[in-house]
Design an enzyme around this catalytic site. Structure first.
Site, PDB file in Angstrom:
ATOM      1  N   CYS A 131      -8.686  -5.210   1.728  1.00  0.00           N
ATOM      2  CA  CYS A 131      -8.774  -3.881   1.807  1.00  0.00           C
ATOM      3  C   CYS A 131     -10.247  -3.600   1.569  1.00  0.00           C
ATOM      4  O   CYS A 131     -11.141  -2.796   2.317  1.00  0.00           O
ATOM      5  CB  CYS A 131      -7.956  -2.858   0.997  1.00  0.00           C
ATOM      6  SG  CYS A 131      -6.309  -3.160   1.717  1.00  0.00           S
TER       7      CYS A 131
ATOM      8  N   HIS B  71       4.830  -9.783   1.741  1.00  0.00           N
ATOM      9  CA  HIS B  71       3.934 -11.042   2.418  1.00  0.00           C
ATOM     10  C   HIS B  71       3.180 -11.782   1.308  1.00  0.00           C
ATOM     11  O   HIS B  71       2.506 -12.431   1.769  1.00  0.00           O
ATOM     12  CB  HIS B  71       3.221 -10.396   3.677  1.00  0.00           C
ATOM     13  CG  HIS B  71       1.804  -9.586   3.154  1.00  0.00           C
ATOM     14  ND1 HIS B  71       0.785  -9.908   3.148  1.00  0.00           N
ATOM     15  CD2 HIS B  71       1.713  -8.317   2.577  1.00  0.00           C
ATOM     16  CE1 HIS B  71       0.037  -9.146   2.778  1.00  0.00           C
ATOM     17  NE2 HIS B  71       0.644  -8.047   2.278  1.00  0.00           N
TER      18      HIS B  71
ATOM     19  N   THR C 130       0.803  -1.244   0.155  1.00  0.00           N
ATOM     20  CA  THR C 130       0.198  -0.057   0.053  1.00  0.00           C
ATOM     21  C   THR C 130       0.855   1.340  -0.040  1.00  0.00           C
ATOM     22  O   THR C 130       0.596   2.269  -0.627  1.00  0.00           O
ATOM     23  CB  THR C 130      -0.937   0.125   1.383  1.00  0.00           C
ATOM     24  OG1 THR C 130      -1.959  -0.903   1.113  1.00  0.00           O
ATOM     25  CG2 THR C 130      -1.621   1.344   1.250  1.00  0.00           C
TER      26      THR C 130
END
Length: 397
Positions: A323, A199, A70
C-alpha cells in the site's frame, strides 16, 4: 521466479485452491437463502467460522468475515468508535501503523475525534510509558499493530492491552502480518478486537476476518445501507468459496512450526547478507520481530534500484508495504524510527515463506552483493574522472 515478498502476499496453497473450486462448484447458494442450496452454503460458512475462531482461541460468534485485512482494520476501528461519534472522544494509534489503520483514524479526526499518534523507538517498539502518558479521560480506543509490515517489529500487545483496560480503554490490534506465523490467542493477548487476512497465510485474496470480544459494544456503520450480513457488521453476500478456502489455509497452518521454520530462514539470510555485504543495515527489533520479515538498507543505494535489479534476475522483493509502495512515497515507518528521507529510500524488505529454500536466499545475496560491488566501482570511477578533470583544469590554469 524466486518469490521473496511473502509479507505482501502468499501463493494460494493447492489444498485451499481445491476447497475454493469445490465450494464454488457445489455450494454456490446464498448463505442467507432458506432453501437447500442456501442451507448447504451456510453449513460451509459456519464450519469455516469455527475453524478461524479456533485458530484465534475465540468463539465462532466473535468472528466476522470481511473483504480483506484493510476492510477488517477499517470496520473494527470505526465500528468500535461509532457509539461515541459526535461526543468529542479520543483515540490512540502509532505512527508506524499500516496505511489502512492510519486512513481509518484520519477519517475519525474528520468526524470529531482527537487522535494521538504515538512515537516509537529506533527499533520500532512502542515504549509502555508512552502508552500510559497518551491515555486521557476521554480515550475510548487504542489501535496498535501486532507486527509491523515493513521492519517486522512485534509489539508487547499483552502488556499494552493490560494498560489500556486498566484505564477503561478498548484495544484493537492489526495481526495481519503475524496470524499463521506466530501463535495467537486472543484471550491470552486480552484484546477487544483483532484483524487478520487470508492471503497472508496461503489463502485467497479478498477475504479477511475481525475478532470482536463478546460483550464489547460496537455499532453498525451508517455510511452504507444497513448491513444485513455478518450480523450487521458488513453488507454484501458472503464470499463462501473464499471463506472456505481461508478456513482450509488456517486448518493447514501450524503457527509454532511456521515460526520456527521462517525464523531459521530469516536468520540464514541475514547471516549470508552480512558476510557478503558487511555494511548492510538490518532494521527492526533484534528479537521481537516477525519471523518472515527481514528489512535492510544498503547505505548509499536506493532501495528501488535494488528491487528493480533483483527483479531483472527473477527475484521478487519489495521496498515496503504494498500500500505504501503504490504511492511511491518514502517509508513512513523508517522516518518514524529516526531515519532520514534518503535512508528511508534505501530500505528493502525481503520476506520469506514456507516454500523458500536456502538456495533462494543465497542467490538473492549473490545478486545484492553484485549490486553493491557495481555501485562501489561506479563511484570509484566517477571519483577518478573528477580527479583527472581537476588536474587538467589545474594544468591549463
Amino acid at each position: 521466479m524466486i518469490f521473496l515478498d511473502h509479507a505482501s502476499t502468499t501463493p494460494m496453497s493447492q489444498t485451499a485452491l481445491a476447497v475454493y473450486h469445490e465450494t464454488a462448484s457445489r455450494f454456490y447458494g446464498n448463505t442467507a437463502s432458506l432453501h437447500e442450496g442456501g442451507y448447504g452454503a451456510s453449513q460451509i460458512y459456519e464450519a469455516s467460522k469455527k475453524a478461524v475462531a479456533g485458530a484465534l482461541g475465540a468463539d465462532p460468534s466473535e468472528v466476522y468475515f470481511t473483504g480483506g485485512g484493510t476492510e477488517a482494520n477499517d470496520r473494527a476501528i470505526r465500528s468500535l468508535t461509532a457509539p461515541y461519534k459526535g461526543k468529542d472522544k479520543h483515540v490512540i494509534t502509532t505512527k508506524i501503523e499500516h496505511p489502512s489503520v492510519l486512513s481509518s483514524v484520519e477519517l475519525l479526526k474528520e468526524n470529531g475525534f482527537s487522535v494521538t499518534f504515538l512515537d516509537v523507538d529506533k527499533d520500532g517498539r512502542v515504549p509502555l510509558s508512552v502508552v500510559i502518558e497518551a491515555i486521557q479521560e476521554d480515550t475510548v480506543l487504542a489501535s496498535i499493530q501486532h507486527g509491523n509490515s515493513e521492519i517486522g517489529t512485534i509489539q508487547d500487545i499483552k502488556e499494552i492491552s493490560h494498560i489500556c483496560h486498566a484505564k477503561g480503554v478498548l484495544f484493537h490490534t492489526d495481526a495481519v502480518q503475524t496470524f499463521g506465523k506466530v501463535p495467537i490467542d486472543v484471550k491470552e493477548l486480552n484484546v477487544d478486537a483483532l484483524s487478520v487476512s487470508a492471503h497472508k497465510l496461503y489463502g485467497p485474496k479478498g477475504v479477511g476476518a475481525v475478532y470482536i470480544k463478546e460483550g464489547v459494544n460496537w455499532q453498525e456503520l451508517d455510511y452504507f445501507t444497513s448491513p444485513s450480513h455478518e450480523r450487521g457488521f458488513r453488507p454484501g453476500t458472503a464470499n463462501t468459496p473464499g471463506i472456505a478456502a481461508f478456513a482450509k489455509a488456517v486448518l493447514d497452518c501450524d503457527p509454532v512450526k511456521a515460526e520456527d521454520e521462517l525464523h531459521r530462514l530469516r536468520e540464514f539470510f541475514i547471516k549470508c547478507l552480512k558476510a557478503r555485504v558487511p555494511n548492510a543495515v538490518i532494521e527492526g527489533h533484534n528479537t521481537s520481530v516477525c519471523p518472515h520479515i527481514a528489512g535492510f538498507r544498503l547505505p548509499g543505494i536506493e532501495g528501488q534500484y535494488i528491487m528493480l535489479t533483483l527483479d531483472r534476475y527473477g527475484i521478487c522483493v519489495s521496498t515496503g508495504s504494498a500500500c505504501q509502495v503504490a504511492k511511491q512515497e518514502a517509508s513512513h515507518v523508517l522516518s518514524s524510527i529516526g531515519k532520514s528521507e534518503q535512508e528511508s529510500r534505501e530500505f528493502v524488505r525481503l520476506s520469506v515463506g514456507l516454500s523458500t529454500s536456502k538456495e533462494d536466499l543465497i542467490r538473492a545475496v549473490e545478486v545484492i552483493s553484485t549490486i553493491t560491488k557495481r555501485t562501489e566501482e561506479d563511484s570509484d570511477a566517477k571519483k577518478m574522472a573528477r580527479g583527472r578533470t581537476q588536474k587538467q583544469n589545474s594544468h591549463h590554469a
